[in-house]
Design a protein around this motif. Structure first.
Motif, PDB file in Angstrom:
ATOM      1  N   GLY A   8       0.827  -1.193   0.000  1.00 15.15           N
ATOM      2  CA  GLY A   8       0.000   0.000   0.000  1.00 15.15           C
ATOM      3  C   GLY A   8       0.865   1.247   0.000  1.00 15.15           C
ATOM      4  O   GLY A   8       1.929   1.275   0.618  1.00 15.15           O
ATOM      5  N   SER A  36      -3.828   4.336  -1.589  1.00 16.80           N
ATOM      6  CA  SER A  36      -4.636   4.813  -0.461  1.00 16.80           C
ATOM      7  C   SER A  36      -5.806   5.640  -0.978  1.00 16.80           C
ATOM      8  O   SER A  36      -5.624   6.520  -1.805  1.00 16.80           O
ATOM      9  CB  SER A  36      -3.797   5.706   0.453  1.00 16.80           C
ATOM     10  OG  SER A  36      -2.650   5.036   0.875  1.00 16.80           O
ATOM     11  N   GLU A  73      -9.381  -0.476  -1.260  1.00 22.51           N
ATOM     12  CA  GLU A  73      -9.711   0.613  -0.318  1.00 22.51           C
ATOM     13  C   GLU A  73     -10.998   1.320  -0.724  1.00 22.51           C
ATOM     14  O   GLU A  73     -11.809   1.672   0.126  1.00 22.51           O
ATOM     15  CB  GLU A  73      -8.540   1.587  -0.185  1.00 22.51           C
ATOM     16  CG  GLU A  73      -7.374   0.980   0.554  1.00 22.51           C
ATOM     17  CD  GLU A  73      -6.477   1.991   1.237  1.00 22.51           C
ATOM     18  OE1 GLU A  73      -6.883   3.164   1.425  1.00 22.51           O
ATOM     19  OE2 GLU A  73      -5.353   1.610   1.618  1.00 22.51           O
ATOM     20  N   THR A  84      -8.107   1.659   7.149  1.00 22.70           N
ATOM     21  CA  THR A  84      -6.866   1.303   7.834  1.00 22.70           C
ATOM     22  C   THR A  84      -6.200   0.100   7.161  1.00 22.70           C
ATOM     23  O   THR A  84      -6.841  -0.650   6.417  1.00 22.70           O
ATOM     24  CB  THR A  84      -7.128   0.965   9.310  1.00 22.70           C
ATOM     25  OG1 THR A  84      -7.884  -0.256   9.377  1.00 22.70           O
ATOM     26  CG2 THR A  84      -7.860   2.100  10.019  1.00 22.70           C
ATOM     27  N   THR A  85      -4.931  -0.078   7.462  1.00 26.31           N
ATOM     28  CA  THR A  85      -4.205  -1.250   6.975  1.00 26.31           C
ATOM     29  C   THR A  85      -4.887  -2.524   7.463  1.00 26.31           C
ATOM     30  O   THR A  85      -5.024  -3.493   6.702  1.00 26.31           O
ATOM     31  CB  THR A  85      -2.741  -1.195   7.456  1.00 26.31           C
ATOM     32  OG1 THR A  85      -2.126  -0.030   6.891  1.00 26.31           O
ATOM     33  CG2 THR A  85      -1.971  -2.440   7.053  1.00 26.31           C
ATOM     34  N   LEU A  89      -6.065  -5.500   4.943  1.00 29.42           N
ATOM     35  CA  LEU A  89      -5.582  -6.873   5.060  1.00 29.42           C
ATOM     36  C   LEU A  89      -6.716  -7.846   5.370  1.00 29.42           C
ATOM     37  O   LEU A  89      -6.761  -8.954   4.819  1.00 29.42           O
ATOM     38  CB  LEU A  89      -4.480  -6.952   6.117  1.00 29.42           C
ATOM     39  CG  LEU A  89      -3.202  -6.186   5.785  1.00 29.42           C
ATOM     40  CD1 LEU A  89      -2.249  -6.182   6.975  1.00 29.42           C
ATOM     41  CD2 LEU A  89      -2.533  -6.737   4.536  1.00 29.42           C
ATOM     42  N   PHE A 103       2.132  -8.135   4.430  1.00 33.26           N
ATOM     43  CA  PHE A 103       2.016  -6.683   4.279  1.00 33.26           C
ATOM     44  C   PHE A 103       3.420  -6.121   4.083  1.00 33.26           C
ATOM     45  O   PHE A 103       4.306  -6.344   4.905  1.00 33.26           O
ATOM     46  CB  PHE A 103       1.348  -6.068   5.509  1.00 33.26           C
ATOM     47  CG  PHE A 103       1.293  -4.575   5.490  1.00 33.26           C
ATOM     48  CD1 PHE A 103       0.691  -3.892   4.443  1.00 33.26           C
ATOM     49  CD2 PHE A 103       1.839  -3.840   6.528  1.00 33.26           C
ATOM     50  CE1 PHE A 103       0.645  -2.506   4.424  1.00 33.26           C
ATOM     51  CE2 PHE A 103       1.793  -2.452   6.518  1.00 33.26           C
ATOM     52  CZ  PHE A 103       1.194  -1.788   5.463  1.00 33.26           C
ATOM     53  N   VAL A 105       5.818  -3.005   3.930  1.00 30.30           N
ATOM     54  CA  VAL A 105       5.876  -1.647   4.466  1.00 30.30           C
ATOM     55  C   VAL A 105       7.225  -1.031   4.109  1.00 30.30           C
ATOM     56  O   VAL A 105       8.250  -1.713   4.146  1.00 30.30           O
ATOM     57  CB  VAL A 105       5.600  -1.644   5.990  1.00 30.30           C
ATOM     58  CG1 VAL A 105       6.628  -2.430   6.736  1.00 30.30           C
ATOM     59  CG2 VAL A 105       5.485  -0.258   6.549  1.00 30.30           C
ATOM     60  N   ASN A 109       7.471   3.978   6.937  1.00 30.67           N
ATOM     61  CA  ASN A 109       6.357   3.539   7.783  1.00 30.67           C
ATOM     62  C   ASN A 109       6.757   2.545   8.865  1.00 30.67           C
ATOM     63  O   ASN A 109       6.086   2.454   9.890  1.00 30.67           O
ATOM     64  CB  ASN A 109       5.240   2.948   6.932  1.00 30.67           C
ATOM     65  CG  ASN A 109       4.450   4.023   6.219  1.00 30.67           C
ATOM     66  OD1 ASN A 109       4.246   5.099   6.754  1.00 30.67           O
ATOM     67  ND2 ASN A 109       4.021   3.743   5.012  1.00 30.67           N
ATOM     68  N   PHE A 116       0.086   2.313  13.792  1.00 31.66           N
ATOM     69  CA  PHE A 116      -0.952   1.798  12.891  1.00 31.66           C
ATOM     70  C   PHE A 116      -2.111   1.274  13.731  1.00 31.66           C
ATOM     71  O   PHE A 116      -1.908   0.681  14.801  1.00 31.66           O
ATOM     72  CB  PHE A 116      -0.414   0.642  12.042  1.00 31.66           C
ATOM     73  CG  PHE A 116       0.377   1.048  10.826  1.00 31.66           C
ATOM     74  CD1 PHE A 116       1.360   2.012  10.890  1.00 31.66           C
ATOM     75  CD2 PHE A 116       0.141   0.433   9.613  1.00 31.66           C
ATOM     76  CE1 PHE A 116       2.100   2.370   9.781  1.00 31.66           C
ATOM     77  CE2 PHE A 116       0.868   0.775   8.485  1.00 31.66           C
ATOM     78  CZ  PHE A 116       1.843   1.745   8.567  1.00 31.66           C
ATOM     79  N   ILE A 122      -2.269  -6.942  13.542  1.00 29.17           N
ATOM     80  CA  ILE A 122      -1.654  -7.126  12.219  1.00 29.17           C
ATOM     81  C   ILE A 122      -0.450  -8.056  12.348  1.00 29.17           C
ATOM     82  O   ILE A 122      -0.300  -9.013  11.575  1.00 29.17           O
ATOM     83  CB  ILE A 122      -1.251  -5.770  11.598  1.00 29.17           C
ATOM     84  CG1 ILE A 122      -2.495  -4.957  11.238  1.00 29.17           C
ATOM     85  CG2 ILE A 122      -0.357  -5.971  10.367  1.00 29.17           C
ATOM     86  CD1 ILE A 122      -2.208  -3.512  10.838  1.00 29.17           C
TER      87      ILE A 122
END
Length: 170
Positions: A8, A36, A73, A84-85, A89, A103, A105, A109, A116, A122
């Motif tokens: 993302g 996003s 999204e 949100t992430t 997911l 995921f 990143v 991030n 998050f 997560i």
């Protein structure tokens, strides 16, 4: 069991820095590029559909291999709420029940991953891969070059560069 990487980003616009990340994900069966719909920390972005169009062109330029645009999204957003992430997911896992989801990143991030939404969940539910850019080219460099009437050809793929110029995106 298929292995899916979820990358993302704002993709505001996609850059060769993004390319350097996705190029390192070739061992996954599928790499979803997820623009996003709204930025978690309020960063201003151009229109979502323009960014999705650029991601599609970006994928065409780098070779579709195992890369695909995901509009998840937009599909799961309720009203103007942020997505949100964890939401992303969860939705991708629901669509791919038996997949092993990772995921991806970026280095910017990973430093504040604990902020998050549901970061602990997560980490318990999915793999998280910190994948630094091998090429230090950020979307802000493209926007700066455009503001100064400088070329962006060395910062993004050819089709994305043409699209930005043709549609005066920034």
């Amino acid at each position: 069991m298929s292995k899916i990487a979820v990358f993302g980003s704002a993709f505001n616009p996609p850059t060769l820095g993004h390319k350097s990340v996705v190029d390192s994900l070739s061992h996954f069966d599928l790499v979803l590029l997820v623009p996003s719909i709204s930025h978690a920390w309020g960063k201003k972005m151009i229109d979502y559909e323009l960014r999705c169009n650029m991601v599609e062109l970006f994928i065409e330029d780098i070779g579709p291999r195992n890369f695909s645009l995901s509009r998840i999204e937009k599909e799961i957003q309720i009203g103007a709420e942020r997505v949100t992430t964890f939401d992303v997911l969860s939705a991708i896992q629901d669509l791919n029940k038996n997949a092993d989801i990772t995921f991806v990143v970026g280095p910017d991030n990973i430093l504040h991953f604990d902020s998050f939404h549901k970061a602990d969940t997560i980490l318990r539910s999915w793999s998280v891969l910190s994948c630094p850019e091998k090429v230090d080219i950020r979307s802000s460099y493209i926007r700066r070059n455009l503001a100064a009437n400088r070329s962006i050809d060395s910062l993004t793929t050819p089709s994305v560069s043409r699209y930005i110029m043709q549609h005066n995106c920034f």
